[in-house]
Design a protein around this motif. Structure first.
Motif, mmCIF file in Angstrom:
data_model
loop_
_atom_site.group_PDB
_atom_site.id
_atom_site.type_symbol
_atom_site.label_atom_id
_atom_site.label_comp_id
_atom_site.label_asym_id
_atom_site.label_seq_id
_atom_site.Cartn_x
_atom_site.Cartn_y
_atom_site.Cartn_z
ATOM 1 N N ASN A 249 0.806 -1.218 0.000
ATOM 2 C CA ASN A 249 0.000 0.000 0.000
ATOM 3 C C ASN A 249 0.840 1.269 0.000
ATOM 4 O OD1 ASN A 249 0.908 -0.547 2.578
ATOM 5 N ND2 ASN A 249 -0.838 0.415 3.585
ATOM 6 N N HIS A 250 2.163 1.130 -0.168
ATOM 7 C CA HIS A 250 3.056 2.283 -0.239
ATOM 8 C C HIS A 250 3.563 2.474 -1.670
ATOM 9 C CE1 HIS A 250 4.156 2.057 4.332
ATOM 10 N NE2 HIS A 250 2.927 2.442 4.093
ATOM 11 N N THR A 251 3.866 3.724 -2.020
ATOM 12 C CA THR A 251 4.338 4.055 -3.363
ATOM 13 C C THR A 251 5.863 4.011 -3.414
ATOM 14 O OG1 THR A 251 2.418 5.457 -3.753
ATOM 15 C CG2 THR A 251 4.336 5.807 -5.165
ATOM 16 N N VAL A 252 6.401 3.344 -4.425
ATOM 17 C CA VAL A 252 7.841 3.283 -4.636
ATOM 18 C C VAL A 252 8.184 4.177 -5.836
ATOM 19 C CG1 VAL A 252 9.833 1.800 -5.102
ATOM 20 C CG2 VAL A 252 7.902 0.927 -3.763
ATOM 21 N N THR A 253 9.105 5.124 -5.653
ATOM 22 C CA THR A 253 9.499 6.055 -6.706
ATOM 23 C C THR A 253 10.945 5.785 -7.119
ATOM 24 O OG1 THR A 253 8.010 7.737 -5.839
ATOM 25 C CG2 THR A 253 9.752 8.490 -7.327
ATOM 26 N N TYR A 254 11.194 5.726 -8.433
ATOM 27 C CA TYR A 254 12.524 5.437 -8.971
ATOM 28 C C TYR A 254 13.101 6.700 -9.621
ATOM 29 C CZ TYR A 254 11.056 0.545 -8.524
ATOM 30 O OH TYR A 254 10.614 -0.663 -8.045
ATOM 31 N N ALA A 255 14.382 6.999 -9.335
ATOM 32 C CA ALA A 255 15.086 8.115 -9.969
ATOM 33 C C ALA A 255 16.402 7.595 -10.527
ATOM 34 C CB ALA A 255 15.330 9.238 -8.959
ATOM 35 N N TRP A 256 16.817 8.118 -11.707
ATOM 36 C CA TRP A 256 17.966 7.547 -12.421
ATOM 37 C C TRP A 256 19.066 8.590 -12.645
ATOM 38 C CZ3 TRP A 256 17.838 2.390 -13.465
ATOM 39 C CH2 TRP A 256 16.589 1.760 -13.397
ATOM 40 N N THR A 257 20.323 8.180 -12.469
ATOM 41 C CA THR A 257 21.492 8.990 -12.851
ATOM 42 C C THR A 257 22.525 8.055 -13.475
ATOM 43 O OG1 THR A 257 22.595 8.711 -10.702
ATOM 44 C CG2 THR A 257 21.138 10.641 -10.954
ATOM 45 N N THR A 258 23.425 8.608 -14.273
ATOM 46 C CA THR A 258 24.481 7.806 -14.895
ATOM 47 C C THR A 258 25.770 8.621 -14.945
ATOM 48 O OG1 THR A 258 25.172 6.644 -16.900
ATOM 49 C CG2 THR A 258 23.752 8.549 -17.194
ATOM 50 N N ASN A 259 26.921 7.937 -14.866
ATOM 51 C CA ASN A 259 28.214 8.627 -14.960
ATOM 52 C C ASN A 259 28.815 8.490 -16.355
ATOM 53 O OD1 ASN A 259 28.931 5.944 -14.903
ATOM 54 N ND2 ASN A 259 30.686 6.239 -13.545
ATOM 55 N N GLY A 260 28.018 8.057 -17.314
ATOM 56 C CA GLY A 260 28.465 7.965 -18.699
ATOM 57 C C GLY A 260 27.276 7.848 -19.614
ATOM 58 N N GLY A 261 27.321 8.505 -20.767
ATOM 59 C CA GLY A 261 26.190 8.472 -21.676
ATOM 60 C C GLY A 261 25.093 9.422 -21.225
#
Length: 283
Positions: A249-261
């Protein structure tokens, strides 16, 4: 010529937003015991004070709801016999008004934190010789005692109330107060007639509660994969994150970073990386 980009060392940063897991987890069963006081209002004589105690068993279905079984035994003071003697009735044997109750029903409880309030609604029965003792005297039996009549072994009880447990440790709780309204349907079968009435009573319980069973929750986690994990410069790479053991019943939020491209496209659980212009190496 395109350069080989090895992504075996891919690093993905995932921001997972969810409520913190509590250090306290709900038990499977609870066992309580202690002292109990009962103020009885029998109507035919003045109110009486009963002292006793007993225990209870709770089977917890989840972190809120359980089924409780409650068993208590009491002994009244000298009020029963004093009342009858003061009114000129001969008493033989004990007129102390022993009382035993057994009830069952749901319990609602907050199984977290140091202070854990609960509420309950129980139904069941009781057994006592007190009412028959008094009625047999009033009927004029001489000598009068509970042996002059009988009480039902399954008179009806129901109880509504609640209390508070204070967690001393994961498994031991102090119960400083439990208060209940106890309704009792009373009957006595005597040679001359049948009597019935009801009592409105106040009940207090104090003691210890033991929370047993259960297990701590599995901590939340996430895993990441890249497909493919080795490409030629300029080819896209899709990375996917999978979360587990989060409360549904909880919301999972995804955030993305990259050190190349460059992040070309991202959604809830995956992202595509554009490798154009990226030097050979691990990212």
């Amino acid at each position: 010529m395109k350069r080989l980009v090895c992504l075996l060392g891919l690093m993905v940063s995932v921001a997972l937003v969810a409520a913190a897991q509590s250090d306290y987890y709900p038990p499977k069963v609870e066992l309580s015991g202690g002292y109990s006081y009962l103020n009885v209002n029998p109507q035919i004589i003045t109110s009486q004070n009963f002292n006793g105690g007993g225990g209870a068993f709770v089977l917890d279905f989840n972190s809120v709801v359980g089924i409780k079984a409650d068993f208590m035994g009491y002994t009244g003071g000298t009020g029963w016999g004093d009342y009858l003697r003061n009114h000129g009735y001969p008493i033989t044997g004990s007129a102390s008004g022993n009382l035993f109750t057994y009830m069952f029903g749901p319990q609602i409880k907050k199984h977290s934190g140091r202070f854990q309030p609960f509420a309950e609604a129980l139904v069941g029965g009781y057994h006592s010789n007190a009412y028959a003792t008094v009625i047999s005297c009033l009927e004029g039996f001489s000598p009068c005692s509970s042996k002059s009549g009988t009480t039902s072994k399954n008179n009806f009880n129901m109880e509504f109330g609640g209390g508070l447990d204070i967690a001393l440790s994961q498994h031991v709780q102090l119960r400083p107060v439990e208060v209940d309204y106890l309704f009792t349907s009373v009957s006595a079968n005597l040679p001359k007639s049948y009597y019935s009435t009801h009592w409105n009573n106040f009940k207090y319980v104090g003691g210890l509660n033991f929370a047993l069973g259960g297990k701590p929750p599995v901590p939340p986690s996430a895993s990441c994969t890249a497909s493919p994990n080795e490409v030629i410069e300029g080819d896209p790479v899709t990375v996917t994150a999978t979360g587990s053991n989060f409360k549904p019943n909880h919301t999972v939020t995804y955030a993305w970073t990259t050190n190349g491209g460059k992040l070309d496209k991202a959604d809830a659980q995956s992202a595509r990386v554009d490798t154009t212009g990226v030097a050979a190496g691990s990212y």
